[in-house]
Design a protein around this motif. Sequence first.
Motif, PDB file in Angstrom:
ATOM      1  N   GLN A 165       0.836  -1.201   0.000  1.00 42.92           N
ATOM      2  CA  GLN A 165       0.000   0.000   0.000  1.00 42.92           C
ATOM      3  C   GLN A 165       0.873   1.254   0.000  1.00 42.92           C
ATOM      4  N   ALA A 166       2.048   1.181   0.628  1.00 42.30           N
ATOM      5  CA  ALA A 166       2.964   2.326   0.633  1.00 42.30           C
ATOM      6  C   ALA A 166       3.554   2.549  -0.755  1.00 42.30           C
ATOM      7  N   ILE A 167       3.860   1.455  -1.450  1.00 41.52           N
ATOM      8  CA  ILE A 167       4.421   1.555  -2.799  1.00 41.52           C
ATOM      9  C   ILE A 167       3.372   2.122  -3.758  1.00 41.52           C
ATOM     10  N   ALA A 168       2.136   1.651  -3.609  1.00 38.13           N
ATOM     11  CA  ALA A 168       1.058   2.149  -4.472  1.00 38.13           C
ATOM     12  C   ALA A 168       0.801   3.635  -4.248  1.00 38.13           C
ATOM     13  N   GLY A 169       1.099   4.141  -3.046  1.00 41.51           N
ATOM     14  CA  GLY A 169       0.822   5.533  -2.735  1.00 41.51           C
ATOM     15  C   GLY A 169       1.908   6.514  -3.139  1.00 41.51           C
ATOM     16  N   LEU A 170       3.000   6.014  -3.708  1.00 40.45           N
ATOM     17  CA  LEU A 170       4.090   6.906  -4.107  1.00 40.45           C
ATOM     18  C   LEU A 170       3.684   7.781  -5.293  1.00 40.45           C
ATOM     19  N   ASP A 171       4.067   9.047  -5.224  1.00 44.33           N
ATOM     20  CA  ASP A 171       3.909   9.961  -6.352  1.00 44.33           C
ATOM     21  C   ASP A 171       5.239  10.098  -7.084  1.00 44.33           C
ATOM     22  N   LEU A 172       5.161  10.588  -8.298  1.00 47.11           N
ATOM     23  CA  LEU A 172       6.375  10.818  -9.084  1.00 47.11           C
ATOM     24  C   LEU A 172       7.317  11.768  -8.338  1.00 47.11           C
ATOM     25  N   SER A 173       6.741  12.763  -7.662  1.00 47.34           N
ATOM     26  CA  SER A 173       7.553  13.746  -6.939  1.00 47.34           C
ATOM     27  C   SER A 173       8.180  13.175  -5.671  1.00 47.34           C
ATOM     28  N   ASP A 174       7.737  11.980  -5.253  1.00 48.75           N
ATOM     29  CA  ASP A 174       8.317  11.344  -4.068  1.00 48.75           C
ATOM     30  C   ASP A 174       9.650  10.668  -4.384  1.00 48.75           C
ATOM     31  N   TYR A 175       9.973  10.576  -5.655  1.00 45.25           N
ATOM     32  CA  TYR A 175      11.238   9.975  -6.069  1.00 45.25           C
ATOM     33  C   TYR A 175      12.246  11.074  -6.363  1.00 45.25           C
ATOM     34  N   THR A 176      13.394  11.035  -5.698  1.00 42.05           N
ATOM     35  CA  THR A 176      14.468  11.995  -5.922  1.00 42.05           C
ATOM     36  C   THR A 176      15.711  11.246  -6.367  1.00 42.05           C
ATOM     37  N   ASN A 232       1.705   8.623 -18.511  1.00 41.49           N
ATOM     38  CA  ASN A 232       1.653   9.979 -17.965  1.00 41.49           C
ATOM     39  C   ASN A 232       0.208  10.337 -17.618  1.00 41.49           C
ATOM     40  N   LYS A 233      -0.263   9.716 -16.535  1.00 43.10           N
ATOM     41  CA  LYS A 233      -1.647   9.903 -16.108  1.00 43.10           C
ATOM     42  C   LYS A 233      -1.694  10.395 -14.672  1.00 43.10           C
ATOM     43  N   ARG A 234      -2.755  11.133 -14.353  1.00 47.24           N
ATOM     44  CA  ARG A 234      -2.983  11.569 -12.980  1.00 47.24           C
ATOM     45  C   ARG A 234      -4.097  10.730 -12.352  1.00 47.24           C
ATOM     46  N   ASP A 235      -4.070  10.630 -11.034  1.00 41.96           N
ATOM     47  CA  ASP A 235      -5.117   9.868 -10.364  1.00 41.96           C
ATOM     48  C   ASP A 235      -6.350  10.743 -10.142  1.00 41.96           C
ATOM     49  N   ASP A 236      -7.317  10.224  -9.423  1.00 45.86           N
ATOM     50  CA  ASP A 236      -8.585  10.948  -9.228  1.00 45.86           C
ATOM     51  C   ASP A 236      -8.418  12.228  -8.426  1.00 45.86           C
ATOM     52  N   ASN A 237      -7.309  12.359  -7.714  1.00 43.15           N
ATOM     53  CA  ASN A 237      -7.043  13.564  -6.943  1.00 43.15           C
ATOM     54  C   ASN A 237      -6.091  14.516  -7.658  1.00 43.15           C
ATOM     55  N   GLY A 238      -5.829  14.233  -8.932  1.00 44.59           N
ATOM     56  CA  GLY A 238      -4.973  15.090  -9.720  1.00 44.59           C
ATOM     57  C   GLY A 238      -3.488  14.910  -9.463  1.00 44.59           C
ATOM     58  N   ARG A 239      -3.129  13.862  -8.706  1.00 49.11           N
ATOM     59  CA  ARG A 239      -1.720  13.623  -8.397  1.00 49.11           C
ATOM     60  C   ARG A 239      -1.062  12.754  -9.471  1.00 49.11           C
ATOM     61  N   GLU A 240       0.212  13.015  -9.704  1.00 50.39           N
ATOM     62  CA  GLU A 240       0.997  12.211 -10.636  1.00 50.39           C
ATOM     63  C   GLU A 240       1.604  11.033  -9.888  1.00 50.39           C
ATOM     64  N   SER A 241       1.073   9.857 -10.112  1.00 50.28           N
ATOM     65  CA  SER A 241       1.553   8.661  -9.426  1.00 50.28           C
ATOM     66  C   SER A 241       2.891   8.216 -10.005  1.00 50.28           C
ATOM     67  N   LEU A 242       3.681   7.561  -9.169  1.00 47.56           N
ATOM     68  CA  LEU A 242       4.922   6.968  -9.682  1.00 47.56           C
ATOM     69  C   LEU A 242       4.591   5.742 -10.520  1.00 47.56           C
ATOM     70  N   PHE A 243       3.743   4.886  -9.993  1.00 39.08           N
ATOM     71  CA  PHE A 243       3.362   3.670 -10.712  1.00 39.08           C
ATOM     72  C   PHE A 243       1.933   3.832 -11.243  1.00 39.08           C
ATOM     73  N   THR A 244       1.805   3.724 -12.550  1.00 39.31           N
ATOM     74  CA  THR A 244       0.528   4.039 -13.185  1.00 39.31           C
ATOM     75  C   THR A 244       0.056   2.930 -14.117  1.00 39.31           C
ATOM     76  N   THR A 245      -1.221   3.030 -14.472  1.00 35.17           N
ATOM     77  CA  THR A 245      -1.810   2.252 -15.554  1.00 35.17           C
ATOM     78  C   THR A 245      -2.347   3.260 -16.568  1.00 35.17           C
ATOM     79  N   ARG A 246      -3.025   2.799 -17.558  1.00 38.29           N
ATOM     80  CA  ARG A 246      -3.615   3.708 -18.543  1.00 38.29           C
ATOM     81  C   ARG A 246      -4.740   4.531 -17.937  1.00 38.29           C
ATOM     82  N   GLN A 247      -5.269   4.063 -16.814  1.00 34.65           N
ATOM     83  CA  GLN A 247      -6.385   4.771 -16.179  1.00 34.65           C
ATOM     84  C   GLN A 247      -5.912   5.763 -15.108  1.00 34.65           C
ATOM     85  N   GLY A 248      -4.700   5.595 -14.597  1.00 34.30           N
ATOM     86  CA  GLY A 248      -4.224   6.473 -13.533  1.00 34.30           C
ATOM     87  C   GLY A 248      -3.323   5.730 -12.574  1.00 34.30           C
ATOM     88  N   ARG A 249      -3.515   5.951 -11.273  1.00 33.85           N
ATOM     89  CA  ARG A 249      -2.670   5.317 -10.267  1.00 33.85           C
ATOM     90  C   ARG A 249      -2.840   3.803 -10.292  1.00 33.85           C
TER      91      ARG A 249
END
Length: 388
Positions: A165-176, A232-249
């Motif tokens: 669940q922590a991995i699924a919650g990562l955003d692109l900006s969480d990776y440095t 390059n998709k955003r989730d339902d909250n407009g966030r850019e997820s690190l791990f995505t599908t064609r639908q979003g996060r």
Amino acid sequence: MVKLKLPEEPGDFNPTAAGEYWINKRKIDHTENTIRSNQKDLDPFLMWCDEHGINRVGDLTEWTIEQYEDYAHAREDWSPITIKNKLQTLKQFLRFLGEKGALDSYLHPAVTVPDLERSKEVNTEKWDKTDALPQIRYMRNSPKWFGTFEHAVTEVAWFTGRRVQAIAGLDLSDYTREPDEDDPADGPYLDFKHRADEGTGLKNKLDSEDPVEISGDVADVLDHYIARERNNKRDDNGRESLFTTRQGRASIAKIRGAIYIATQPCIRISCPHGENAKKCEYRKRDHASKCPSSRSPHRIRTGSIQWQLDQGIAPEDVSDRVDASVDTIRRHYDVPDDREKMENRRRKYTGVLEDSIDDGDESRGQPQSGNDDDDDDDSEGSPPAPTQ
């Protein structure tokens, strides 16, 4: 939270409805994973009540609990730890009913939760490093697998030891990849954050928040995934997820399925079960979890924690990396077999012990004093054989 119609008297609650009411109450301050586990552990008791004609929780008695315990211990498909978990959950449920006045007296003390030996309590099945490290090296060197979704999530799961669940919650900006000069980090890292109000909460909430360092090799995998594979998709909250599908996060289920695929040994070797990998139905994502050799994210977490400990990282530091208490790590994860324990001791102490022998310079080259005649004659002055 689902709104249920409450009976006039709490004791009139149907067991199934009471279970649903309890689960809904717990959703307020417990994680999705905890709720799922509670539901899974309580369901057999609720079904058992239905099968035995128990329609009111007020009709539950100590003898009812005794009968259910006998049923639980008689089930051959339940391991000792499964029985313990289900009875612990039942005890919590009955305490709740007692506090609400649904029972004539408190029944939860009547539940006898087994006190297991550690060897029975700990599930030692894990993605062992002897399987994990060759698999990861293979994917890093494979044009087919390098930087794929499956490879990237598996690298992160193994190297950080974090929950799915922590991995699924990562955003692109969480990776440095390259920290700036104001950042105290000196290398790439992932910053795990609790965002419950946006659907990506962490198990221990704010206590789970922590940046976790990753290696340059893991960063290379993520860079390739982001450049070549990530949608390059955003989730339902407009966030850019690190791990995505064609639908979003990417969902937890999506990541779990990818890990089941990535841990199958037939990626790099012949199937250990004699199947043809090209025709095996377990190679399909929907059936990958059925492969006897595939491993779930939790088994990766277990193996990762053991691996990190084996590398000499202190339990306190592993605790911070993987978001688990030191006590939990020692009790549930740090379970090397006897040979591993010997190897750990050897790596840690053998050099120190040998140094203590080498440092005894005072006696070097000095003849033994006066007791040579006490030695056995057949030794002929040769050194004793080393002990094993």
